[in-house]
Each structure stands twice: as structure tokens, then as C-alpha cells.
Design a protein around this motif. Structure first.
Motif, short mmCIF file in Angstrom:
data_model
loop_
_atom_site.label_atom_id
_atom_site.label_comp_id
_atom_site.label_asym_id
_atom_site.label_seq_id
_atom_site.Cartn_x
_atom_site.Cartn_y
_atom_site.Cartn_z
N TYR A 298 8.00 -2.42 19.36
CA TYR A 298 9.29 -2.00 18.81
C TYR A 298 9.14 -0.57 18.27
CZ TYR A 298 9.92 -7.05 18.93
OH TYR A 298 9.99 -8.37 19.32
N PRO A 299 9.03 0.42 19.16
CA PRO A 299 8.68 1.80 18.74
C PRO A 299 9.72 2.46 17.83
CG PRO A 299 9.33 1.73 21.06
CD PRO A 299 9.17 0.31 20.63
N ASP A 300 10.95 2.00 17.88
CA ASP A 300 12.00 2.64 17.08
C ASP A 300 12.37 1.84 15.84
OD1 ASP A 300 12.20 4.70 18.99
OD2 ASP A 300 13.56 3.48 20.21
N GLU A 301 11.58 0.81 15.53
CA GLU A 301 11.96 -0.07 14.43
C GLU A 301 10.84 -0.27 13.41
OE1 GLU A 301 14.43 -3.54 15.54
OE2 GLU A 301 13.95 -3.00 17.60
N ASN A 302 9.96 0.72 13.32
CA ASN A 302 8.86 0.57 12.36
C ASN A 302 9.03 1.44 11.13
OD1 ASN A 302 8.39 3.04 13.57
ND2 ASN A 302 6.16 2.81 13.57
N ASN A 303 10.19 2.08 11.00
CA ASN A 303 10.49 2.93 9.83
C ASN A 303 9.39 3.97 9.56
OD1 ASN A 303 12.75 1.37 9.60
ND2 ASN A 303 12.20 0.40 7.66
N ASN A 304 8.72 4.39 10.64
CA ASN A 304 7.66 5.41 10.54
C ASN A 304 6.49 4.96 9.67
OD1 ASN A 304 8.95 7.64 12.09
ND2 ASN A 304 10.49 7.47 10.45
N ILE A 305 6.28 3.65 9.64
CA ILE A 305 5.12 3.09 8.92
C ILE A 305 4.04 2.75 9.94
CG2 ILE A 305 4.31 1.07 7.62
CD1 ILE A 305 6.99 1.16 6.14
N THR A 306 2.93 3.45 9.86
CA THR A 306 1.86 3.29 10.84
C THR A 306 0.52 2.89 10.21
OG1 THR A 306 1.38 5.65 10.69
CG2 THR A 306 2.91 4.94 12.42
N HIS A 307 0.38 3.08 8.91
CA HIS A 307 -0.87 2.79 8.22
C HIS A 307 -0.57 2.06 6.90
CE1 HIS A 307 -1.87 6.04 10.96
NE2 HIS A 307 -3.16 5.76 10.81
N HIS A 308 -1.58 1.44 6.35
CA HIS A 308 -1.40 0.80 5.05
C HIS A 308 -2.70 0.82 4.27
CE1 HIS A 308 -3.56 -3.08 5.61
NE2 HIS A 308 -3.20 -2.97 6.88
N ALA A 309 -2.60 0.56 2.98
CA ALA A 309 -3.78 0.39 2.14
C ALA A 309 -3.88 -1.09 1.76
CB ALA A 309 -3.67 1.25 0.89
N THR A 310 -5.08 -1.53 1.46
CA THR A 310 -5.29 -2.94 1.14
C THR A 310 -6.24 -3.06 -0.04
OG1 THR A 310 -5.89 -5.10 2.07
CG2 THR A 310 -7.27 -3.25 2.69
N VAL A 311 -6.05 -4.13 -0.82
CA VAL A 311 -6.93 -4.39 -1.96
C VAL A 311 -7.01 -5.90 -2.17
CG1 VAL A 311 -5.04 -4.19 -3.63
CG2 VAL A 311 -7.40 -3.86 -4.40
N PRO A 312 -8.21 -6.43 -2.46
CA PRO A 312 -8.33 -7.88 -2.66
C PRO A 312 -7.77 -8.31 -4.01
CG PRO A 312 -10.45 -6.82 -3.00
CD PRO A 312 -9.52 -5.75 -2.51
N LEU A 313 -7.23 -9.51 -4.05
CA LEU A 313 -6.78 -10.13 -5.30
C LEU A 313 -7.94 -10.96 -5.83
CD1 LEU A 313 -3.28 -11.32 -4.04
CD2 LEU A 313 -3.81 -9.23 -5.30
N ILE A 314 -8.57 -10.46 -6.89
CA ILE A 314 -9.82 -11.05 -7.38
C ILE A 314 -9.71 -11.32 -8.87
CG2 ILE A 314 -12.29 -10.64 -7.73
CD1 ILE A 314 -12.29 -8.91 -5.25
N SER A 315 -10.31 -12.42 -9.29
CA SER A 315 -10.48 -12.71 -10.71
C SER A 315 -11.90 -13.25 -10.90
CB SER A 315 -9.46 -13.74 -11.20
OG SER A 315 -9.68 -14.04 -12.58
N GLY A 316 -12.76 -12.44 -11.51
CA GLY A 316 -14.16 -12.84 -11.65
C GLY A 316 -14.82 -12.98 -10.30
N ASP A 317 -15.39 -14.15 -10.06
CA ASP A 317 -16.05 -14.41 -8.78
C ASP A 317 -15.12 -15.05 -7.76
OD1 ASP A 317 -18.44 -13.43 -9.77
OD2 ASP A 317 -19.05 -15.39 -10.57
N GLU A 318 -13.86 -15.22 -8.13
CA GLU A 318 -12.92 -15.93 -7.26
C GLU A 318 -11.96 -14.95 -6.59
OE1 GLU A 318 -10.10 -19.93 -7.39
OE2 GLU A 318 -11.21 -19.25 -9.15
N SER A 319 -11.75 -15.16 -5.30
CA SER A 319 -10.84 -14.30 -4.52
C SER A 319 -9.69 -15.15 -3.99
CB SER A 319 -11.58 -13.64 -3.35
OG SER A 319 -12.63 -12.84 -3.82
N PHE A 320 -8.50 -14.56 -3.97
CA PHE A 320 -7.31 -15.30 -3.55
C PHE A 320 -6.70 -14.77 -2.25
CE2 PHE A 320 -7.67 -15.66 -8.14
CZ PHE A 320 -7.54 -17.02 -8.33
N GLY A 321 -6.83 -13.47 -2.01
CA GLY A 321 -6.20 -12.92 -0.81
C GLY A 321 -6.13 -11.41 -0.89
N LEU A 322 -5.10 -10.85 -0.25
CA LEU A 322 -4.97 -9.39 -0.12
C LEU A 322 -3.57 -8.92 -0.49
CD1 LEU A 322 -6.70 -8.86 3.34
CD2 LEU A 322 -7.63 -8.20 1.11
#
Length: 368
Positions: free
Chosen positions: A107-131
Motif C-alpha cells: 500500500y505505497p500511498d497509505e503509509n503516511n510517510n512512516i517507514t521506520h520506528h523505534a522500539t523499547v522493551p517493557l521491563i520491570s526488574g527481571d521481568e519483561s512484558f513486551g515492546l
């Protein structure tokens, strides 16, 4: 745009008041996007097997919403792989995202010019939940202060997820303690009355005086009635609040509160544990909420069928329905229902067409 410090303060205040996981992550994501330079964001929870599940999103480009969020949810990607390999600890720029790239190509005309992203883990202590992932138009790389903000928010969300989890465990422990107290009460009160009935009935066998025999029978009758009353009171205490008279009575009263004319049909006999009964009740509540909010109808029907090893529930309305190709992905109400059914080891299926109403089908195992 708010200052970084004010935004973190606002998010912290919001998180401190939240007790529901789904509303918490949805609200935190909205606050982050609305009061920063970030344009869109989404959150994956990742289970113990490494499978990601879309739990929240905000202001996604159309290309990522297409086909029930197909490109956002399907296939492998760098950030999930790094997370599963425990190699993702900080906020990171993703220079090539396979999910975004596939959506952009289709869908080349429907991405609102978004091509990259940043990511960070959801962490509490030694436990991870997701991104937590965020993106903006015409942005291939986020600055350090933006990544720092993302890390701070992710830390807050991770800590809140842990708090909610611990609160749930504490509530479960309180329920166990309450059941133990009720078990002691049962032993101390009802058991003593049953013992008294046994002694009286044994003594009555030796009586030949009609008056004394009648008194003995009266004593047995009165004691048994009192024991039954005690038993009923204790059993009601064991039931979850609102379900003292059973799930049918509870859901009918809830429908009345919503102003929905509800018809309930039950086929077969079923007996499920309290946690299953509560889960199913919450699913039916959410189903009726959807009827009230989205169907355009004030009528609904719930059919409960008990089979040998499973319980089948249909929540139906004759409302406006919807196109499943357009709405088959994430929504908060349906997300809640799916989560609850999944925890019960069951499956949830939705059938709907525009103009033909909607049916939510739930199947949960009830075998021994």
C-alpha cells in the motif's frame, strides 16, 4: 507539545490510578503520542513462547490497519527477535522494519510517510512484558532525547504492569484466605449442628414415649433447618460478588442496567469453578456492552449450551453488524473478551455482516 518532565509527570499520575492492564496501556500510549512529536505507536505483549500479540495502538497509518492489521501482526521482525534473544535492553532505532516495509510495498500511498520506528522493551526488574514501538513521518532515526523519553515511559508502563500483576496475586491470596476462613466456619457451626442431629436421632431410637419422641423429631427438624440456613449463607459468601444467585440472574440484571431486552436460553446442566464463572460473566458483560454501544439494537440473546467436555456460549444481536474485513483486528472491547477467554483455555469467534447483526461464539473446556 508538553515538556518532557511534564509529560512524564502526567503519565505517572495516570498510571498510578490505573488498575486495569488494557486501559492502562491504551491510555499511556495515547498520552505519549498526543503530547510529544511522535505520530503513532503500538504495543506488543510477548508470551513465554516468544509470540507477539498486538495489545494497543494509536493513530496507525492505513497500510498497517489493512486486512485486520495483517502486516503489523504477521511474520517475524528484528525487534521481536532481539527481544526474544534478550538482546534488547534500551530504546533503539530500527533501520529496516520488515513489517513496515511489507505494508509500504503493498500500500505505497497509505503509509503516511512512516517507514521506520523505534522500539523499547517493557521491563520491570527481571521481568519483561513486551515492546513499545513509536514512529513519525519522514523520520528514519530518533534523537537521543526522544529515545530517552521513550525509555522513561516504557519503564513506567513496565512498573505499572508489574504492580497490577502483584495486586491480582494479592487479591487471589485474599480469596484463598477467605475460603479457608469459611471452611473453618463451616466446620465450627454446621458440623456441630450435624453432630447434634446425629446424637438426637440415635437417642430417639430408644424412646418409646410419644411426647419425648415428638420433641426429639422437633429438635432434629429445627436443627436441620438452622444448618441449611447456615450452609446457604456460607455458600453465598463463597460466590463472587454479584453472582450469589448464579450467572443467569447476574447477567439478566446487568442487561436491565444497560436497558437491553435480553433473552437467555440454557441447554443442559453445567457446573464450573468460580474463576470460570467470573470469566464468562465478564465476557458476557463486555458482549452486552458492545451491543449497547455499537449494534444500534436494544435487544440481545444469549444461548448457553453445555456439552460433555465444553461449554458453548453465543451472544447475539440483530443490529447493524459490521464488515469483518474492516474490523477484524484489535479493539479494546473485543481484546478484553479474547484475553479472558484465552485465560480460560477457550476460543472466541466473531461472525458479523453489515445489516445482519453480530454473533460472538465462546467455547471453554469444562472437563474434569
Amino acid at each position: 507539545m508538553k515538556s518532557k518532565l511534564q509529560l512524564l509527570k502526567d503519565i505517572a499520575e495516570f498510571l498510578n490510578e490505573e488498575t486495569d492492564r488494557n486501559t492502562m496501556i491504551d491510555g499511556a500510549l495515547r498520552l505519549l503520542i498526543d503530547h510529544s512529536d511522535f505520530e503513532t505507536g503500538w504495543i506488543f505483549f510477548i508470551d513465554n513462547e516468544g509470540n507477539p500479540e498486538l495489545k494497543a495502538h494509536y493513530q496507525l497509518p492505513p497500510s498497517l490497519e489493512k486486512e485486520g492489521y495483517h502486516h503489523l501482526c504477521e511474520g517475524k521482525c528484528w525487534c521481536v527477535n532481539k527481544y526474544n534473544n534478550k538482546e534488547l535492553e534500551r530504546a533503539t532505532n530500527i533501520f529496516v522494519c520488515s513489517r513496515l516495509e511489507k505494508a509500504r510495498m503493498e500500500y505505497p500511498d497509505e503509509n503516511n510517510n512512516i517507514t521506520h520506528h523505534a522500539t523499547v522493551p517493557l521491563i520491570s526488574g527481571d521481568e519483561s512484558f513486551g515492546l513499545l514501538n513509536i514512529a513519525s513521518p519522514y523520520t528514519e532515526q530518533f534523537a537521543k532525547d526522544e529515545l530517552d523519553l521513550l525509555e522513561s515511559v516504557a519503564f513506567q508502563i513496565g512498573s505499572t504492569l508489574k504492580r497490577i500483576e502483584l495486586n491480582a496475586q494479592e487479591q487471589e491470596n485474599m480469596i484463598i484466605m477467605e475460603r479457608q476462613r469459611l471452611a473453618r466456619d463451616l466446620h465450627d457451626s454446621v458440623n456441630q449442628m450435624l453432630f447434634s442431629i446425629g446424637i438426637t436421632s440415635h437417642a430417639a431410637k430408644t424412646l418409646d414415649n410419644k411426647e419425648k419422641l415428638s420433641d426429639a423429631f422437633d429438635s432434629i427438624e429445627n436443627t436441620s433447618k438452622h444448618a441449611m440456613k447456615e450452609m446457604k449463607a456460607l455458600i453465598w459468601q463463597l460466590k463472587p460478588i454479584g453472582l450469589e444467585k448464579g450467572i443467569i440472574d447476574a447477567i439478566e440484571k446487568y442487561a436491565d442496567l444497560l436497558g437491553i431486552e435480553l433473552e437467555v436460553t440454557v441447554s443442559g446442566f453445567y457446573d464450573v469453578p468460580d474463576n470460570v464463572e467470573v470469566g464468562l460473566y465478564r465476557v458476557m458483560q463486555e458482549g452486552l456492552n458492545n451491543v449497547r454501544k455499537h449494534s444500534g439494537s436494544a435487544k440481545a440473546e444469549i444461548v448457553i449450551r453445555s456439552k460433555a467436555d465444553e461449554l458453548e456460549i453465543h451472544i447475539m444481536d440483530d443490529g447493524i453488524g459490521f464488515d469483518q474485513k474492516e474490523k477484524s483486528g484489535y479493539s479494546y472491547g473485543l481484546g478484553n473478551m479474547k484475553d479472558r477467554v484465552k485465560k480460560l483455555g477457550g476460543i472466541l469467534d466473531i461472525q458479523s455482516q453489515k445489516g445482519n447483526g453480530t454473533t460472538v461464539k465462546v467455547i471453554v473446556p469444562i472437563g474434569e
